[in-house]
Design a protein around this motif. Structure first.
Motif, mmCIF file in Angstrom:
data_model
loop_
_atom_site.group_PDB
_atom_site.id
_atom_site.type_symbol
_atom_site.label_atom_id
_atom_site.label_comp_id
_atom_site.label_asym_id
_atom_site.label_seq_id
_atom_site.Cartn_x
_atom_site.Cartn_y
_atom_site.Cartn_z
ATOM 1 N N ARG A 50 0.835 -1.203 0.000
ATOM 2 C CA ARG A 50 0.000 0.000 0.000
ATOM 3 C C ARG A 50 0.866 1.248 0.000
ATOM 4 O O ARG A 50 1.828 1.339 0.773
ATOM 5 C CB ARG A 50 -0.871 -0.029 1.264
ATOM 6 C CG ARG A 50 -1.877 1.117 1.431
ATOM 7 C CD ARG A 50 -2.545 0.991 2.792
ATOM 8 N NE ARG A 50 -3.541 2.014 3.066
ATOM 9 C CZ ARG A 50 -4.853 1.830 2.940
ATOM 10 N NH1 ARG A 50 -5.314 0.671 2.526
ATOM 11 N NH2 ARG A 50 -5.695 2.805 3.232
ATOM 12 N N HIS A 54 -1.504 6.648 1.740
ATOM 13 C CA HIS A 54 -2.902 6.267 1.932
ATOM 14 C C HIS A 54 -3.175 6.031 3.415
ATOM 15 O O HIS A 54 -2.646 5.079 4.001
ATOM 16 C CB HIS A 54 -3.236 5.002 1.131
ATOM 17 C CG HIS A 54 -3.416 5.268 -0.328
ATOM 18 N ND1 HIS A 54 -4.585 5.020 -1.005
ATOM 19 C CD2 HIS A 54 -2.569 5.793 -1.252
ATOM 20 C CE1 HIS A 54 -4.455 5.373 -2.268
ATOM 21 N NE2 HIS A 54 -3.236 5.830 -2.436
ATOM 22 N N PHE A 139 -2.960 -4.512 -1.690
ATOM 23 C CA PHE A 139 -3.527 -3.214 -2.038
ATOM 24 C C PHE A 139 -4.248 -3.280 -3.382
ATOM 25 O O PHE A 139 -3.706 -3.753 -4.383
ATOM 26 C CB PHE A 139 -2.430 -2.157 -2.099
ATOM 27 C CG PHE A 139 -2.930 -0.787 -2.459
ATOM 28 C CD1 PHE A 139 -3.695 -0.053 -1.573
ATOM 29 C CD2 PHE A 139 -2.647 -0.244 -3.708
ATOM 30 C CE1 PHE A 139 -4.171 1.217 -1.902
ATOM 31 C CE2 PHE A 139 -3.112 1.022 -4.039
ATOM 32 C CZ PHE A 139 -3.873 1.743 -3.139
ATOM 33 N N GLY A 140 -5.499 -2.801 -3.389
ATOM 34 C CA GLY A 140 -6.271 -2.714 -4.621
ATOM 35 C C GLY A 140 -7.073 -3.940 -4.967
ATOM 36 O O GLY A 140 -7.920 -3.897 -5.857
ATOM 37 N N SER A 141 -6.826 -5.061 -4.284
ATOM 38 C CA SER A 141 -7.536 -6.296 -4.633
ATOM 39 C C SER A 141 -8.808 -6.452 -3.804
ATOM 40 O O SER A 141 -9.157 -5.587 -3.000
ATOM 41 C CB SER A 141 -6.613 -7.501 -4.455
ATOM 42 O OG SER A 141 -6.316 -7.717 -3.093
ATOM 43 N N HIS A 218 -8.560 5.135 -4.412
ATOM 44 C CA HIS A 218 -7.744 4.861 -5.582
ATOM 45 C C HIS A 218 -8.650 4.561 -6.774
ATOM 46 O O HIS A 218 -9.689 3.915 -6.624
ATOM 47 C CB HIS A 218 -6.826 3.658 -5.304
ATOM 48 C CG HIS A 218 -5.706 3.522 -6.284
ATOM 49 N ND1 HIS A 218 -5.812 2.746 -7.415
ATOM 50 C CD2 HIS A 218 -4.454 4.051 -6.316
ATOM 51 C CE1 HIS A 218 -4.684 2.797 -8.095
ATOM 52 N NE2 HIS A 218 -3.850 3.582 -7.452
ATOM 53 N N SER A 220 -8.582 2.444 -9.108
ATOM 54 C CA SER A 220 -8.867 1.015 -9.211
ATOM 55 C C SER A 220 -8.682 0.379 -7.847
ATOM 56 O O SER A 220 -7.594 0.411 -7.277
ATOM 57 C CB SER A 220 -7.931 0.353 -10.234
ATOM 58 O OG SER A 220 -8.187 -1.030 -10.318
ATOM 59 N N HIS A 221 -9.759 -0.191 -7.327
ATOM 60 C CA HIS A 221 -9.727 -0.707 -5.962
ATOM 61 C C HIS A 221 -10.747 -1.837 -5.854
ATOM 62 O O HIS A 221 -11.628 -1.963 -6.712
ATOM 63 C CB HIS A 221 -10.073 0.425 -4.987
ATOM 64 C CG HIS A 221 -9.318 0.364 -3.698
ATOM 65 N ND1 HIS A 221 -8.042 0.857 -3.546
ATOM 66 C CD2 HIS A 221 -9.660 -0.140 -2.490
ATOM 67 C CE1 HIS A 221 -7.636 0.673 -2.298
ATOM 68 N NE2 HIS A 221 -8.592 0.069 -1.648
ATOM 69 N N TYR A 222 -10.632 -2.665 -4.830
ATOM 70 C CA TYR A 222 -11.581 -3.771 -4.609
ATOM 71 C C TYR A 222 -11.658 -4.685 -5.837
ATOM 72 O O TYR A 222 -12.705 -5.255 -6.137
ATOM 73 C CB TYR A 222 -12.979 -3.236 -4.278
ATOM 74 C CG TYR A 222 -13.026 -2.077 -3.322
ATOM 75 C CD1 TYR A 222 -12.676 -2.240 -1.979
ATOM 76 C CD2 TYR A 222 -13.401 -0.811 -3.738
ATOM 77 C CE1 TYR A 222 -12.719 -1.168 -1.085
ATOM 78 C CE2 TYR A 222 -13.445 0.268 -2.854
ATOM 79 C CZ TYR A 222 -13.102 0.075 -1.533
ATOM 80 O OH TYR A 222 -13.141 1.132 -0.656
ATOM 81 N N ALA A 223 -10.566 -4.798 -6.586
ATOM 82 C CA ALA A 223 -10.617 -5.414 -7.906
ATOM 83 C C ALA A 223 -10.182 -6.879 -7.898
ATOM 84 O O ALA A 223 -9.159 -7.227 -7.309
ATOM 85 C CB ALA A 223 -9.735 -4.638 -8.869
ATOM 86 N N ARG A 317 -15.083 1.069 -8.574
ATOM 87 C CA ARG A 317 -13.653 0.992 -8.268
ATOM 88 C C ARG A 317 -13.054 -0.301 -8.800
ATOM 89 O O ARG A 317 -11.905 -0.318 -9.279
ATOM 90 C CB ARG A 317 -13.430 1.082 -6.757
ATOM 91 C CG ARG A 317 -13.895 2.393 -6.126
ATOM 92 C CD ARG A 317 -13.046 3.573 -6.538
ATOM 93 N NE ARG A 317 -13.492 4.794 -5.874
ATOM 94 C CZ ARG A 317 -12.912 5.972 -5.996
ATOM 95 N NH1 ARG A 317 -11.844 6.102 -6.748
ATOM 96 N NH2 ARG A 317 -13.389 7.030 -5.369
ATOM 97 N N GLY A 320 -12.544 0.230 -12.434
ATOM 98 C CA GLY A 320 -11.446 1.147 -12.690
ATOM 99 C C GLY A 320 -11.623 1.909 -13.996
ATOM 100 O O GLY A 320 -12.605 1.730 -14.718
#
Length: 332
Positions: A50, A54, A139-141, A218, A220-223, A317, A320
């Motif tokens: 991360r 943030h 981070f981001g997943s 962000h 692109s997030h929770y992806a 998110r 993205g």
């Protein structure tokens, strides 16, 4: 599931020693560290990958502790804390001296909440301090909603996983900035905007961007690993079949109103009509389609009311700023 007392005591000891503990909350599983230990907090950023800019959320054991962690508690914050804590609401306030800048991304504001989970509250009580805890994933997943999700993604990078069963809410907390004259919702989540407005007695803005950095902003997030493409509900079936014909392994989030529609796709999840059930299962559905080998997920946004606003935020998110695989413009 209720964790054993011995597990809670062990987790508290890990936190005191500067270690990382994955803990259950009603929203998602968090990757926790002693909020007052800059080195432990820094490890969270390292494990998650991360960016250090943030900020993290500080979890405390009760509303009566709020003044210990922030510079001042305005009347609006007291009203919201009294009504929604413990619960999936995070308040952004002026940072108190106990909170290191490492936990706030260098900001003079801090995000604080009281989780509504018996295991999390028992851990906070046993530990006797605040715990910084972003979601326990890379981070981001996709955020984890079970202990197994944490183990599968982070493995030995976590010193101890405290299993409290599946998360009841399933999406992260609502974040409200109460540092200015008028509060605003910086991230939709487990407490709806409508419920907040009913308590405060006036409408709240939900800005697309904010000068106050908070978790989940962000692009692109929770992806999941698969690309997520958003289309209108009535176009989900056609877009999925077109992408499948073009060689994609397509996963579909089929709206409940189209549950009886035949779909030619690699995998299909019929999403619940209940927004509470949809929110609770959202991240599990994304993980399921990843596990089934999908490389493209076609979904639509729910009506953006109540928890539907939080679900729509997470799907946007997850999608993205990427073009549609079918050549059409996704509905962001």
């Amino acid at each position: 599931m209720t964790a054993r007392t011995s597990d809670i005591e062990k987790a508290a000891g890990v936190l005191r020693a500067g270690g990382l503990v994955a803990l259950p909350t009603e929203t998602v599983y968090g990757l926790g560290a002693n909020a007052e230990d800059p080195a432990a907090v820094a490890r969270i950023f390292q494990v998650k990958g991360r960016p250090p800019s943030h900020p993290l959320i500080v979890h405390i054991g009760g509303a009566e502790q709020l003044a210990d962690w922030v510079e001042d508690v305005p009347a609006t914050a007291r009203v919201l804390a009294e009504r929604f804590w413990p619960g999936p609401l995070t308040l952004v306030l002026r940072r108190g001296r106990r909170v290191p800048l490492e936990a706030t991304g260098g900001l003079e504001t801090v995000a604080v909440r009281v989780p509504d989970h018996p295991v999390a509250l028992a851990l906070l009580s046993a530990f006797g301090g605040g715990v910084t805890a972003p979601s326990a994933n890379r981070f981001g997943s996709v955020s984890p909603t079970t202990a197994d999700h944490v183990r599968a993604e982070l493995g030995d990078a976590v010193d101890f996983v405290l299993d409290g069963g599946p998360c009841e809410v399933g999406v992260e907390s609502t974040i409200v900035d109460v540092t200015g004259e008028t509060p605003s919702v910086l991230r939709p989540g487990g407490v709806s905007r409508e419920d907040l407005e009913a308590v405060l007695g006036y409408p709240l803005a939900v800005p697309a961007t904010s000068p106050v950095r908070v978790p989940g902003q962000h692009p692109s997030h929770y992806a999941p690993r698969a690309r997520v493409v958003l289309v209108e509900p009535e176009k989900v079936v056609a877009e999925a079949e077109l992408a499948q014909e073009r060689g994609y392994q397509v996963g579909v989030f089929l709206p409940a109103s189209f549950a009886d529609a035949p779909v030619k796709a690699h995998a299909v999840v019929t999403v619940p009509g209940s927004m509470a059930a949809y929110a609770r299962g959202l991240y599990g559905f994304l993980r399921e389609l990843d596990q089934q080998g999908c490389d493209l997920i076609i979904a639509s946004l729910p009506v953006e009311e109540g928890l539907g606003l939080a679900i729509a935020n997470r799907l946007r998110r997850a999608a993205g700023p990427r073009p549609s695989a079918t050549g059409n413009t996704p509905q962001h």
